[in-house]
Design an enzyme around this catalytic site. Structure first.
Site, short mmCIF file in Angstrom:
data_model
loop_
_atom_site.label_atom_id
_atom_site.label_comp_id
_atom_site.label_asym_id
_atom_site.label_seq_id
_atom_site.Cartn_x
_atom_site.Cartn_y
_atom_site.Cartn_z
N VAL A 1 0.82 -1.22 0.00
CA VAL A 1 0.00 0.00 0.00
C VAL A 1 0.85 1.27 0.00
O VAL A 1 0.32 2.37 -0.17
CB VAL A 1 -1.00 0.04 1.19
CG1 VAL A 1 -2.01 -1.06 1.13
CG2 VAL A 1 -0.27 0.07 2.53
N ASN B 1 -5.63 0.42 7.93
CA ASN B 1 -5.03 -0.11 9.17
C ASN B 1 -3.55 -0.46 9.01
O ASN B 1 -2.85 -0.61 10.01
CB ASN B 1 -5.85 -1.36 9.57
CG ASN B 1 -5.17 -2.21 10.60
OD1 ASN B 1 -5.09 -1.85 11.77
ND2 ASN B 1 -4.64 -3.36 10.15
N SER C 1 -3.41 5.83 16.50
CA SER C 1 -2.75 5.30 17.69
C SER C 1 -2.98 6.27 18.84
O SER C 1 -3.14 7.48 18.63
CB SER C 1 -1.23 5.19 17.46
OG SER C 1 -0.55 5.03 18.68
N TYR D 1 6.66 7.89 13.47
CA TYR D 1 5.41 7.13 13.63
C TYR D 1 4.33 8.02 14.26
O TYR D 1 3.21 8.10 13.77
CB TYR D 1 5.71 5.92 14.50
CG TYR D 1 4.53 5.03 14.83
CD1 TYR D 1 4.20 3.94 14.03
CD2 TYR D 1 3.76 5.25 15.98
CE1 TYR D 1 3.13 3.09 14.36
CE2 TYR D 1 2.70 4.42 16.31
CZ TYR D 1 2.39 3.34 15.50
OH TYR D 1 1.34 2.52 15.84
N LYS E 1 0.72 9.26 12.80
CA LYS E 1 -0.54 8.91 13.47
C LYS E 1 -1.36 10.16 13.79
O LYS E 1 -2.58 10.15 13.73
CB LYS E 1 -0.26 8.10 14.74
CG LYS E 1 0.32 6.71 14.45
CD LYS E 1 -0.65 5.86 13.64
CE LYS E 1 -0.20 4.44 13.44
NZ LYS E 1 -1.13 3.66 12.59
N1 LIG Z 1 -0.38 -3.24 18.28
C1 LIG Z 1 -0.34 -2.09 18.91
O1 LIG Z 1 0.09 -2.03 20.07
C2 LIG Z 1 -0.80 -0.82 18.21
C3 LIG Z 1 -0.92 0.34 18.98
C4 LIG Z 1 -1.35 1.52 18.37
C5 LIG Z 1 -1.62 1.52 17.02
N2 LIG Z 1 -1.48 0.38 16.28
C6 LIG Z 1 -1.79 0.45 14.85
O2 LIG Z 1 -2.70 -0.54 14.48
C7 LIG Z 1 -2.48 -0.93 13.13
C8 LIG Z 1 -2.33 -2.44 13.07
O3 LIG Z 1 -1.26 -2.78 13.88
P1 LIG Z 1 -0.91 -4.25 14.38
O4 LIG Z 1 -0.40 -4.13 15.73
O5 LIG Z 1 -2.00 -5.17 14.04
O6 LIG Z 1 0.40 -4.45 13.51
P2 LIG Z 1 0.93 -5.62 12.67
O7 LIG Z 1 2.35 -5.30 12.39
O8 LIG Z 1 0.57 -6.91 13.33
O9 LIG Z 1 0.05 -5.43 11.35
C9 LIG Z 1 0.29 -4.44 10.41
C10 LIG Z 1 0.10 -5.13 9.07
O10 LIG Z 1 0.36 -4.17 8.05
C11 LIG Z 1 1.07 -4.84 7.03
N3 LIG Z 1 1.84 -3.91 6.23
C12 LIG Z 1 2.97 -3.24 6.59
N4 LIG Z 1 3.42 -2.52 5.56
C13 LIG Z 1 2.57 -2.74 4.52
C14 LIG Z 1 2.54 -2.29 3.19
N5 LIG Z 1 3.46 -1.45 2.70
N6 LIG Z 1 1.53 -2.72 2.38
C15 LIG Z 1 0.58 -3.58 2.86
N7 LIG Z 1 0.59 -4.05 4.11
C16 LIG Z 1 1.57 -3.63 4.95
C17 LIG Z 1 1.99 -5.80 7.78
O11 LIG Z 1 2.46 -6.85 6.94
C18 LIG Z 1 1.09 -6.28 8.88
O12 LIG Z 1 0.39 -7.47 8.53
C19 LIG Z 1 -1.22 -0.19 12.67
O13 LIG Z 1 -1.58 0.95 11.94
C20 LIG Z 1 -0.57 0.20 13.98
O14 LIG Z 1 0.23 1.34 13.85
C21 LIG Z 1 -1.10 -0.80 16.86
#
Ligand SMILES: NC(=O)c1ccc[n+]([C@@H]2O[C@H](COP(=O)([O-])OP(=O)(O)OC[C@H]3O[C@@H](n4cnc5c(N)ncnc54)[C@H](O)[C@@H]3O)[C@@H](O)[C@H]2O)c1
Length: 256
Positions: free
Chosen positions: A66, A92, A144, A157, A161
């Site tokens: 993406v 996401n 986030s 980051y 966000k």
């Molecule tokens: N897990 C946490 O603690 C947390 C906290 C705050 C915010 N978030 C946000 O929630 C969202 C999901 O996070 P998560 O924890 O499930 O993370 P994750 O790393 O498990 O999932 C993110 C997904 O995005 C995919 N991705 C990364 N770059 C990509 C690209 N260029 N094209 C297509 N896909 C791509 C990855 O392969 C991964 O499967 C993210 O935006 C993250 O910033 C997560």
């Protein structure tokens, strides 16, 4: 009648922790889902798991980066070819970088902004014609808690966000008269495979993390990805019909 009966949803980062949990809930609530992710093998695992649980599930996997502008149009085109419409977009996908700003590289800035911010803008732009036709179109942008609670060490980051919050509100204002609602969910510490891998070198298992007490939030624990997926589901559903330009903090009461 399930909450998303007959709806078609695109979920980026659909193979990750929060994306996969969201996809599972969406399918259980009657939606067809398009999972977009750069990680082909995780994508296959997630879609197979969904099909095993719900054999009649309508799931399309798209292995696409993406972070490229052209991907947005390709995702929309392939979704329309498979399911004929788009009702819901969950932006996401996200990546992390751990560079203090005095050492932040241009290459890292560019990558984070492309994946974490611009992909949300480009996919929204390309999906809007279909979302408007849906008449009950909904975009949920995953930001986030650190959009509001920036800390030292992850400036790129946290800036991206914060940008998502601003973009969510702008788009909500622009689309209000066209029947598209735009909202954001701000997760806090959520136990996803990314974090399980991150803490493995410290000798911590997933079970250790699941039970550890943390100072990140006032509930003093990690969230399960489903606890973030529920508010995403609700915002995407017609139950949230008076919600737009809103931000839900799914962060256990984060303190920084
Ligand atoms: N897990 C946490 O603690 C947390 C906290 C705050 C915010 N978030 C946000 O929630 C969202 C999901 O996070 P998560 O924890 O499930 O993370 P994750 O790393 O498990 O999932 C993110 C997904 O995005 C995919 N991705 C990364 N770059 C990509 C690209 N260029 N094209 C297509 N896909 C791509 C990855 O392969 C991964 O499967 C993210 O935006 C993250 O910033 C997560």
């Amino acid at each position: 009648m399930a909450r998303l009966d007959g709806k078609v949803a695109i979920i980026t980062g659909g193979a990750g922790g929060i994306g996969a949990a969201t996809a599972e809930l969406f399918v259980a609530e009657g939606a067809a889902v398009v999972l977009v992710d750069i990680d082909a093998s995780a994508l296959k695992d997630v879609s197979e798991a969904i099909r095993t649980r719900v054999p009649a599930a309508r799931v399309l996997d798209l292995e696409i980066d993406v972070g490229q502008e052209a991907s947005a149009a390709a995702i929309v085109e392939r979704t329309l070819a498979a399911f004929g419409k788009i009702d819901i977009l969950v932006n996401n996908a996200g990546i992390r970088a751990y560079e203090p700003l005095d050492a932040a590289k241009a290459e890292t800035w560019s990558k984070i902004l492309s994946v974490n911010l611009l992909s949300y803008a480009y996919l929204a732009r390309e999906a809007l014609p279909s979302l408007r036709s849906s008449q009950k179109g909904a975009i949920v942008n995953v930001s986030s808690t650190h959009a509001f609670n920036p800390r030292g060490g992850m400036g790129q980051y946290d800036v991206a966000k914060a940008g998502i919050i601003s973009m969510t509100k702008t788009l909500a204002f622009e689309e209000a008269d066209r029947g598209v609602r735009v909202n954001a969910v701000c997760p806090g510490l959520t136990l996803t495979p990314f974090h399980v891998r991150r803490f493995a070198p410290e000798g911590k298992t997933e079970q250790d993390l699941r039970t550890e007490r943390t100072d990140h939030n006032i509930q003093r624990r990690w969230a399960d990805p489903r606890e973030v997926a529920w508010p995403i589901l609700w915002l995407a559903s017609d139950e949230a019909s008076f919600m737009t330009a809103s931000v839900i903090m799914a962060d256990g009461g984060t303190r920084v």
